[in-house]
Design a protein around this motif. Structure first.
Motif, PDB file in Angstrom:
ATOM      1  N   TYR A 119       0.840  -1.191   0.000  1.00  0.00           N
ATOM      2  CA  TYR A 119       0.000   0.000   0.000  1.00  0.00           C
ATOM      3  C   TYR A 119       0.880   1.249   0.000  1.00  0.00           C
ATOM      4  N   PRO A 120       1.284   1.701  -1.176  1.00  0.00           N
ATOM      5  CA  PRO A 120       2.165   2.877  -1.226  1.00  0.00           C
ATOM      6  C   PRO A 120       1.497   4.100  -0.598  1.00  0.00           C
ATOM      7  N   VAL A 121       2.316   4.907   0.074  1.00  0.00           N
ATOM      8  CA  VAL A 121       1.803   6.041   0.841  1.00  0.00           C
ATOM      9  C   VAL A 121       1.638   7.270  -0.053  1.00  0.00           C
ATOM     10  N   GLU A 122       0.613   8.041   0.198  1.00  0.00           N
ATOM     11  CA  GLU A 122       0.425   9.300  -0.527  1.00  0.00           C
ATOM     12  C   GLU A 122       1.084  10.440   0.237  1.00  0.00           C
TER      13      GLU A 122
END
Ligand SMILES: Nc1ncnc2c1ncn2[C@@H]1O[C@H](COP(=O)(O)OP(=O)(O)OP(=O)(O)O)[C@@H](O)[C@H]1O
Ligand SMILES: [Mg+2]
Lengths: 442, 253
Positions: free
Chosen positions: B87-90
């Motif tokens: 879940y790549p971070v924004e």
């Protein structure tokens, strides 16, 4: 005048008398004297007043700043100023509350457009000024800073744009406080006739040594379908005091946007109050950064008094060290303002245990068919984000700094006036030197 | 040896999650790790990347001769460990290209190299982003800000392509990708395959392994690698699920 609790201000006023702009005009004199009498009674606001609960200005009361009449024009170094100057704008520079023709540029104005120092305008005030002066602020704010300003203002800007005229360049007001222990008062009046459009940039600065009080009040009358885009950058030194009020009356289908960047000063209060007529729109964005022992208060009030109005509010605070931030956002929807669509959001980053934020959104809704929402968040940096950056090779200190900058920068990044965005970004970077953010990479 | 994990135990708070992982990865190899939800795949990826919040209670991890567990996360990254997040971070407010540049330069500085030339960098990034079928506009948006799930995953691969890590750990990079995007991501990974670079692919689907052919497939269940095999194991899992392995385990116990 009989001496009330503020006898020295009254004496001071009597001494300045003839030197204040508009002295030759009966209504200006009357307005000043009324205001002085009012100020003499009320003094600066007290924390007992609900609107001032979180911001105690007794330090200002105690300091007894002397309203200035002399200008330190010579002290303002043009090179330093130029960093804050938009390259393509009509600029009016004020030093210690006095207009400096030498530092200003208001050449090549379109016909019928008035961009003028208030001191000049009041030498022979146009009828529109007499009709509007004090009207907009009078319907919303009557505290001591307003009366103080009305009594003592030494200059300011008159911007008057005729119907359906679109100003091709922004108007920039730059104010520099250069002297210690002084009070300066600017008073601006903006009138956009039906369908007119203009951008107004206010830049308030101070020299390093100037621990002065700068009070600035702007009234804006936006008539039918007109649009005003206001920008404020407050980047005064860590010793400066400020009260800034921006009071706006938006006519039918008029439009007001405002970006408030509160990046400097020791004790700062900004008020932005907007009245929206039918189908009026406003968007208020703001960023306040508290460092050291700063206290920074953003007080907004949007009153929907006609149907189908839209308001958007988006404020962010970044507070570190022992600073304190205050956000008070009030939305009032009058009974006739059906179909109002109002949203308010305030997000804050608290970076130290000793920093403090008081955030107080208030909805006061008297109509039933409306869409109103508000959201508030107070938090720290997100550990997941820190790890994400670390996992890309960024050290933890830089990661934290980058995220802090990013939080603030989202607001600056969204500024549509490119020249102002650039200046604002420099000012923001200067606040986070340790972040090592590379401007050339942004 | 690229990576040598021996009897690794890790817990979150009081809950044991990794319960004796053994895994050896040689340079150039591709290892797929499959396993039921909650079996500890992401935990293993995070522990390898150095995320805090996990207690390593036993075992060792040796990365190219160094004790990986002793290294700070940013050091691991600079030394060539890369984790593509599930879940790549924004990060609104910092542009994608800014982060790419900061990351690459941090790595170069670590190696004693000078900052990358701005023009060279732009050329490199543009070439890579094109190959991932992402619009150049993505470079100037906030890091992952408002990216779709698939765009985020492609962006992870973009970062990987720029940083040229030695050990790439991809945690479910294929999840949430449509068929075309899966192909693009797989091509991106394959383009990076060399005799030196190793990959650990965490995935739930055999489909990814059609495109990226693994040398080994491992099944992680209940915090342990319970079965290893070649690419055919993935096919078998696809057909039969994990139930039969759990039964095998139960029989052994
Ligand atoms: N921070 C945490 N706090 C509590 N439990 C956690 C935490 N992180 C992971 N766990 C637990 O550890 C176990 C393993 O989680 P992990 O994310 O590693 O599984 P996974 O194999 O990656 O699953 P998936 O296939 O669903 O991605 C799960 O039971 C999960 O709930
Ligand atoms: Mg997982």
């Amino acid at each position: 005048m009989s001496p009330g609790p503020n006898p020295d201000y009254c004496e001071h006023f009597n001494a300045l008398g003839e030197q204040l702009p508009g002295a030759g005009s009966a209504w200006v004199n009357h307005a000043r004297r009324m205001a002085l009498a009012q100020f003499d009674q009320q003094g600066f606001p007290s924390p007992r007043d609900e609107d001032w609960r979180y911001t105690n200005v007794s330090a200002i009361e105690k300091k007894r700043f002397k309203p200035l009449i002399t200008s330190g024009d010579a002290a303002a170094d043009a090179d330093w100023l130029n960093r804050y100057r938009l390259t393509d704008a009509w600029s009016l520079v004020f030093v210690d509350g006095r207009f400096s023709a030498r530092l200003s540029d208001i050449h090549d104005l379109p016909e019928d457009v008035t961009v003028q120092a208030m001191s000049a305008a009041l030498a022979n005030p146009p009828a529109a000024v007499e009709a509007e002066f004090g009207r907009v602020v009078g319907q919303t704010s009557r505290h001591g800073f307003v009366s103080f300003n009305t009594a003592f203002f030494t200059d300011g800007v008159l911007l008057h744009v005729p119907a359906d005229t679109v100003l091709s360049r922004p108007v920039q007001i730059i104010h520099v406080a250069s002297q210690p222990e002084a009070a300066t008062n600017l008073r601006n009046l903006v009138i956009l006739e039906c369908g007119a459009q203009a951008a107004l940039v206010e830049t308030h600065l101070s020299m390093e040594s100037a621990g002065s009080l700068a009070v600035s009040i702007t009234e804006a009358v936006i008539r039918e379908r007109a649009q005003l885009d206001g920008y404020l950058l407050h980047g005064a030194s860590q010793r400066a005091f400020r009260f800034g009020g921006f009071y706006v009356d938006v006519g039918t289908a008029g439009h007001f946007t405002h970006t408030n960047l509160s990046l400097g000063g020791l004790l700062v209060r900004n008020e932005i109050h907007v009245d929206l007529a039918e189908s009026g729109q406003c968007a208020l964005d703001g960023l306040f950064v508290g460092q050291g022992r700063r206290h920074v208060d953003s007080h907004t009030r949007v009153r929907h008094r006609g149907a189908h109005g839209t308001s958007r509010e988006n404020y962010r605070g970044v507070l570190s060290d022992r600073s304190r931030g205050v956000f008070q956002g009030r939305i009032v929807v009058e009974p006739q303002a059906q179909k109002t669509d109002a949203q308010m959001n305030n997000r804050n980053l608290l970076l130290s245990d000793e920093a403090e934020i008081d955030t107080k959104p208030q909805l006061e809704i008297h109509a039933d068919d409306v869409k109103c929402a508000h959201g508030v968040a107070v938090g720290q940096l997100d550990p997941e984000s820190i790890f994400y950056l670390e996992s890309r090779g960024v050290d933890p200190v830089s990661a934290r700094n980058m995220l802090t900058f990013a939080f603030a920068n989202t607001l600056v990044d969204g500024i549509s006036l490119a020249g102002f965005r650039d200046i604002a970004q420099d000012a923001l970077l200067a606040l986070f030197p340790e972040a090592g953010i590379r401007k050339d990479w942004l | 040896m690229m990576l040598d994990i021996e009897n690794l135990h890790a817990r979150v708070e009081d809950k044991p999650i990794l319960q004796g992982i053994d895994l050896q990865v040689s340079p150039g190899e591709v290892h797929a790790i499959m396993g039921p939800n909650g079996s500890g795949k992401s935990t293993l990826s995070h522990v390898l990347a150095g995320r805090s919040g996990y207690g390593v209670t036993g075992g060792t991890v040796t990365y190219r001769g160094q004790n990986l567990l002793d290294m700070a996360p940013e050091e691991r990254a600079r030394e060539g460990v890369f984790l593509a997040f599930q879940y790549p971070v924004e990060i609104p407010g910092v542009s994608n290209i800014y982060l790419l540049k900061a990351a690459l330069n941090a790595q170069r500085k670590h190696r004693g190299e000078s900052e990358v030339d701005a023009m060279d960098f732009l050329r490199l990034v543009k070439e890579k982003i094109r190959s991932l079928d992402l619009d150049e506009q993505f470079l100037y948006r906030g890091v992952n800000e408002g990216f779709s799930g698939g765009e985020k995953k492609r962006n992870e691969i973009l970062q990987m392509a720029i940083l040229e890590p030695k050990l790439c750990i991809l945690d479910e990079t294929d999840s949430g990708l449509d068929i075309d995007a899966l192909k693009v991501v797989a091509d991106g990974v394959n383009a990076l395959r060399t005799a030196e670079r190793s990959f650990i692919l965490v995935t739930h689907y055999q489909r990814l392994l059609d495109y990226i052919k693994p040398d080994f497939v491992h099944v992680l269940a209940q915090g342990r690698i319970v079965k290893s095999g070649d690419a055919s194991l993935a096919l078998e899992l696809e057909k039969k699920g994990y139930g039969w392995i759990e039964q095998e385990m139960a029989a052994v116990a």
